[in-house]
Every structure is written in structure tokens, then in C-alpha cells.
Design a protein around this motif. Sequence first.
Motif, PDB file in Angstrom:
ATOM      1  N   SER A 109      82.639 128.543  -3.676  1.00 42.30           N
ATOM      2  CA  SER A 109      81.593 128.625  -3.985  1.00 42.30           C
ATOM      3  C   SER A 109      80.349 128.545  -5.087  1.00 42.30           C
ATOM      4  CB  SER A 109      81.717 130.523  -4.054  1.00 42.30           C
ATOM      5  OG  SER A 109      81.518 130.678  -5.504  1.00 42.30           O
ATOM      6  N   LYS A 110      78.995 128.602  -5.883  1.00 41.29           N
ATOM      7  CA  LYS A 110      78.829 127.888  -6.512  1.00 41.29           C
ATOM      8  C   LYS A 110      78.702 128.771  -7.785  1.00 41.29           C
ATOM      9  CE  LYS A 110      75.573 126.425  -3.353  1.00 41.29           C
ATOM     10  NZ  LYS A 110      75.688 124.868  -3.880  1.00 41.29           N
ATOM     11  N   ARG A 139      77.181 134.798 -10.386  1.00 40.60           N
ATOM     12  CA  ARG A 139      77.146 134.738  -9.063  1.00 40.60           C
ATOM     13  C   ARG A 139      76.874 133.376  -8.319  1.00 40.60           C
ATOM     14  NH1 ARG A 139      72.338 134.543 -12.309  1.00 40.60           N
ATOM     15  NH2 ARG A 139      70.666 133.419 -11.279  1.00 40.60           N
ATOM     16  N   ASP A 140      77.345 133.649  -7.202  1.00 45.57           N
ATOM     17  CA  ASP A 140      77.705 132.520  -6.222  1.00 45.57           C
ATOM     18  C   ASP A 140      76.251 131.959  -5.722  1.00 45.57           C
ATOM     19  OD1 ASP A 140      76.534 134.340  -4.541  1.00 45.57           O
ATOM     20  OD2 ASP A 140      78.876 134.159  -3.304  1.00 45.57           O
ATOM     21  N   ALA A 141      75.182 132.628  -5.727  1.00 49.60           N
ATOM     22  CA  ALA A 141      73.456 132.380  -5.611  1.00 49.60           C
ATOM     23  C   ALA A 141      72.788 132.250  -6.760  1.00 49.60           C
ATOM     24  CB  ALA A 141      73.185 132.888  -4.715  1.00 49.60           C
ATOM     25  N   ASP A 142      71.555 131.433  -6.752  1.00 47.42           N
ATOM     26  CA  ASP A 142      71.068 132.149  -7.212  1.00 47.42           C
ATOM     27  C   ASP A 142      69.745 132.686  -7.310  1.00 47.42           C
ATOM     28  OD1 ASP A 142      69.285 131.382  -9.940  1.00 47.42           O
ATOM     29  OD2 ASP A 142      67.675 130.219  -8.653  1.00 47.42           O
ATOM     30  N   HIS A 165      69.507 136.695  -4.811  1.00 49.06           N
ATOM     31  CA  HIS A 165      70.736 137.686  -3.772  1.00 49.06           C
ATOM     32  C   HIS A 165      72.172 137.147  -3.359  1.00 49.06           C
ATOM     33  CE1 HIS A 165      67.044 138.930  -2.611  1.00 49.06           C
ATOM     34  NE2 HIS A 165      66.295 137.726  -2.043  1.00 49.06           N
ATOM     35  N   GLY A 166      72.787 136.677  -4.908  1.00 43.24           N
ATOM     36  CA  GLY A 166      73.534 136.162  -5.077  1.00 43.24           C
ATOM     37  C   GLY A 166      75.042 137.342  -4.972  1.00 43.24           C
ATOM     38  N   LYS A 169      76.635 142.902  -5.186  1.00 42.80           N
ATOM     39  CA  LYS A 169      75.451 142.610  -4.391  1.00 42.80           C
ATOM     40  C   LYS A 169      74.399 142.308  -5.346  1.00 42.80           C
ATOM     41  CE  LYS A 169      78.581 143.029  -0.284  1.00 42.80           C
ATOM     42  NZ  LYS A 169      77.884 144.145   1.481  1.00 42.80           N
ATOM     43  N   GLU A 191      70.539 138.128  -8.911  1.00 45.17           N
ATOM     44  CA  GLU A 191      69.799 137.168  -9.821  1.00 45.17           C
ATOM     45  C   GLU A 191      69.790 136.528 -11.224  1.00 45.17           C
ATOM     46  OE1 GLU A 191      66.127 138.539  -8.101  1.00 45.17           O
ATOM     47  OE2 GLU A 191      66.381 137.696  -6.479  1.00 45.17           O
TER      48      GLU A 191
END
Length: 574
Positions: free
Chosen positions: A241-242, A261-264, A266-267, A296, A299
Motif C-alpha cells: 500500500s501507499k 494512511r493508504d490514500a491521499d 478517503h484513506g 477510515k 485525509e
Amino acid sequence: MQLFMAAMWLQVMWLYALFLPAVSVTVDAGRKKGVDVNYVVEMVDKLKVFVQKQTRASKDYFDTEIQRLRGAVSTVAEGPDKKLLGDALKETEMERIEAEAASLEAMQYYHTVRAALGSQGGAPSCDFLTCGRHASCQVKDNGRAFCECAPCFKGDGFTCRPSACTANTLYTSQLISPDLPSSMKPEPLSVREINVAVLGQNRVAVVMRDGQQSNAGFLIVGDVRQKEIKWGDRQLFSGESKAFSPVIAGFSNGRLLISYRDADKHGVGYLISGQLDKTDPNGLSAALGVPHGFVKEQEQKTALVTLSTSRAICLYADHSRDEKDGTDRQSGGGAALVQVLADGMLSMLGKYHFAQGMPVQHIVATRLTESSFVVAFRGLPPNGADAGLMSKELSAVRMEVSKNNLLAIDPHELTLEDGRVDMLDRAVALVSNNLFSYAYYSRSEKETKMALIHYNPATRRMEQVGKPSTVSTGYNSFVNAISLPAGPNAPSTFTYVQPSGSHSLAQVCGVTTEGHLAGCKDVKWIEAELQSASAARLPDGRLLFAFVEKGGTPSTRFLSPEEASAQDISNTMV
């Protein structure tokens, strides 16, 4: 026999005390007048031979005596006699420890005097050297220990005098990269974000997001030395993951905690715990656990605060999203209380909420005591709120963790400049007991300010002390601060920012004994524009900066305690 051993070590310490003033005077005279001090070397060499002889005799005696007492204890039935023998065994073991300490102190004296007289051989380890002020012990590649003066000081490691701070001594940056053979080139990096933490006396750890590696998260452990850091290999901690907004917190026992967090947008927010790898002979790697997803719809960058007994608090923006229309169903701040266990594993102790009912951004925090901390954040009006609602964009709340691992949130929130909006990046840092700094960027005014906040334990309220000072004008892409607990020194603040199109700026301000801001001065620490930076105070008082320039190369740089000090600032009130 005990009287004999006591007399023997009394003789050692008597010789030690006899030599000390004579050697000190002779060394000083030799340095000043060129006096021949060879006979002093002969004296301490004789002391060494005598100490080694007595040490062997002491070891033989205590080994025999302890073995005899242990045998006697094992054969005697429970009762007064066994208790007396047990007490005698404990007393003998304590005497052995005291004898070993006396031997070590005498040998430390021997190696320190030899080194001060110009010996080039070094000592077996830093345990055998007492370096001078503004100096520290360094172990060379040959395994021998030497005293070296700190940057901006020159001398022999025992007498260090101030010298000019040049770019080569203080402001030289070092690439964050493992040592490689000269035939190998370091792996190219394109780091976007970086964060640093201290792990014990001479270990630091850096986490970073590498844009060239699909925004993966990496951890690097470093061994802090006098003028450089020896780095270990990069360790991937985010798996496939990121890792956006990676943050790391370190404990003095070598344990650590990472959040990301795994996304910029809604991570999922993750926590990873770990500890320095005890199987690594160089101590330059960490044993990490598995990522633990705990929230969850993330951002925003989280904030980590370490507490006593390897506990930590992770602060985050807590909200859920309606799957039908995409709107927020619940907003506010979240606090996850965790503990990093002895094996580096993570234990979730509880989750709490603060600032409920309003969207929260730009969360930062700093520890006040071993169990309490303050959280600063931007509180936005809830959706559909009435116009003219008092702004809470500069808010702060104090929290405390009890011994039974319950989080108490003070009911009295602090709000600064409640008539203004567009308050963005911010930082808080401990100044002294119940006093912290609150730095913030006002986009509407294009100005970065810093205020002092005092917490009153009697009323459980926070209040601003005096007027805020101006750190910089114009747009800033980040605002950071470093906690500088005053201790015996005069209290001060350290704030650093990144103005648009210019090099990063740092400001040190003195604080009066009444808790008011005194004069401030600018500190030149780097001549480059940065896209990310983090800093921590090392146990020896130096500041360590980890930063990324526009090209994406991660580096570190030291700042000496003298450069970061507010001692030379006048007491004239701003």
C-alpha cells in the motif's frame, strides 16, 4: 578477609586521590609552559599495574567467597541460620559490585589522564574516558575510543574552546542513505514527506514517503555520532500500500510507533509498532509488526505523542461518510490510546473523541508531562451552521491519561483570535512547566505568528500570555516547532517555517521567568527551499533536522545547542 579487601581498595582510592591533584596541576602546567610530563605517565602506568593486580586478587577472593556462601545456603535448612547466610551472600555480592566500580573508576582515571597527556592509542571503550565540557566520546573504526570537541569548538577533547562556526562545521547536510562501497551509487529517491524521531541515547529513525516507489513508506534507523549519522538500510513498512503523511514516535527503550494512511483522500489510517532489532549487531534496523488499520475516511495528517510506560496517543480527524450522497455523517477529532509492548507488538487500549460535531483539520500535539499533552487543531463550522458563528480555527484542548489507561479530556477548550478565519498550518511545543508555544499561519493576513499559552492546574484552563509575536510574513507551506524543555536553562521557543520561494526560516525567542515573550532572533540553519521537514531534540542538546529539498532528496543537519539557545537574547519585552 573482608577487612583486608576493604584496606586494599582503600589503598587504591588513596593512590587515586594522591595522583589526581598532582597530575591535574602537572598537565595544566605542561600545556602552558611546555614542562616535561613523562614522569606523570610513569606514575599512572604504575597505578594501572597496581590496580590490575588488586583487581585480579579481588576477583579471586569474591569468586571463592560467593561460591562458598552459595554452597552453605543450599545445604542449610530454613531458619535463622539460612537467613544470616543469605544476608551475608547479598552483602558480599554488593561488596563485589563496589570493588568492580572502584576498579573501573581507577582505570577510567588512568585512560583519561593518558589521553589528556597526548596518548594516541585511545581507550578500550567510552566507559574508560571522561571527556571535557563541549566534548564527547567517539569510537573510531579501529574500535578505540577518543574524546572529540563538539562542532564550533576546538581542542583536544578535554579542553574545548569556542571557534568559528563555518558551513563545514555546522551547516553541512548529510544524505540519508546507508553506507555503500565506493563502486556503488545510492538508490535514487524522490521523497515527498519525511518525519524523524529519537530512539534512546544515540539512535534516531526517519520515515518517508517515496514518490518514485509508488508512494510507499520506508523506515531508516541511524546511529548518531558527533558530526554525522551512520544509516542502516531502508525498510519498507507499508507493504504493497501507499503511505501518505507518515509520522513516527520513538521511546527511550528503542520501541517505536508509525502512523500513516493508504490514500491521499478517503484513506484507511494505519498504525505499526516495533522496536530496534536486537539481533542486528549494528543496531541499525527495526523489527516491525503488521499494519493495524484503526480508522477510515482519512485525509489529514495524524499526530503522535509518546507517554510513560511505552504508551502513545494517536490523534486524527474522525468522520464517516454517507455512502449515498458522500456527505459527512459525524465529524470531530479522534484519539487512539495504544501501548507498544516489550516484543514490539501493539496493544489498543481505547479510542476517544473530542471536538465532536465539527470538522477538524491540522491536528498537532505536544507532551506536557509523562501523562498529559495538549492538542491544537482547526475547528470548522458544522455543515449548515448559522453565519457569524464564533470561529474555532485556532483551538486547543488538554488531555491526560490515568494510571488505569483512561483518557480524560479537559472540558475547557482554548480558542485564539476567534474573529478570524483561514487559520491553516500550526505547531505546538513545550517551553517549560505548564507553558507551551502555539505557532500558526494566518492565510487571510499572510502572516505566521507565535503565542505563549499557560495552563493553570487549579482552574484547569488555558490562557494566552501577552500578545503573539510575528515569525514571518507572506505565504508559508509549513509551520513547525521543537520542544525545548527549559530545565536549568532559560526557557525559549524554536519555530521554523517555509516561506514560498525562499529558504526555510527559524526563529528563537527567549521567555521571561513570568512566562512572557522576550526578544527573538533569526537562526540560519539552511539555505534551501524545502517541501517537507521535521526536527527533534537529541539527548545531548543538539537539534536534528530531517528535510527534503524540492528535488526530493532526503537529508539531515545538526544544529548546536549554542546556536539554538536564547541565552544571548536581551530581556527587553517585545
